[in-house]
Write an enzyme that holds these catalytic residues in place. Sequence first.
Site, mmCIF file in Angstrom:
data_model
loop_
_atom_site.group_PDB
_atom_site.id
_atom_site.type_symbol
_atom_site.label_atom_id
_atom_site.label_comp_id
_atom_site.label_asym_id
_atom_site.label_seq_id
_atom_site.Cartn_x
_atom_site.Cartn_y
_atom_site.Cartn_z
ATOM 1 N N ASN A 247 53.161 96.473 72.610
ATOM 2 C CA ASN A 247 54.284 96.658 71.290
ATOM 3 C C ASN A 247 53.712 97.070 69.884
ATOM 4 O O ASN A 247 53.194 96.230 69.678
ATOM 5 C CB ASN A 247 55.283 95.489 70.853
ATOM 6 C CG ASN A 247 57.175 95.266 70.399
ATOM 7 O OD1 ASN A 247 56.060 96.155 69.220
ATOM 8 N ND2 ASN A 247 57.755 95.408 70.533
ATOM 9 N N ASP B 46 56.262 84.645 72.234
ATOM 10 C CA ASP B 46 57.450 84.297 73.047
ATOM 11 C C ASP B 46 58.666 84.026 71.824
ATOM 12 O O ASP B 46 58.245 83.265 71.055
ATOM 13 C CB ASP B 46 58.462 83.940 74.261
ATOM 14 C CG ASP B 46 59.304 83.968 74.659
ATOM 15 O OD1 ASP B 46 59.371 85.158 74.979
ATOM 16 O OD2 ASP B 46 60.113 83.278 74.849
#
Length: 193
Positions: free
Chosen positions: A11, A71
């Site tokens: 990303n 996360d």
Amino acid sequence: MIKQLVMATNNANKLREAREILAPLGIEVLSQREAGANCDPEENGATFAENALIKAKAVYEAVGLPTIADDSGLCVDAMDGRPGVYSARYAPEGQHCAKLLEEMKDVPEDKRGAAFRCTIAYIDENGYDTMSGDCKGAIGYEQRGTNGFGYDPVFMVGDRTMAELTADEKNKISHRGAALRELYSFLKERYGD
């Protein structure tokens, strides 16, 4: 100080944020693709820390370089912390905000508190550590703004949603930015100047 660190992601936004925050340490942050790791382990942990560690271990085992993984998710007070670790799977793609607003439609303003939470796992030959960051806010009543993704259009910080903030404004208060600053302090302490 270590010279390279792999981030278990491809990303571009996550990489840019990590590179900016860790740059003063002189650490080159590589994407997992740049490091040669082609893995996408199942994130089946019960906590953000467990999922981050699953990803970090998989990439570390593939490349053998110090690795970080994150996360994150949205924890809503009135929903007992849901969607939490299931934030990405809470609704079909593109319907997260609509579903959340529907579930929150009868919740009064003073009970709409929420937080974006991020946990980063760091792993190297010495083992692993985790660090976390939060961004506290509230759930609004409608979607606003175009500068975000996920739950940003309904997550209020003051009188604006995350999706109404510029990238620089968001990075200064984001949960991932806070966790990365914790990582910066951890690396500086572990490896010295």
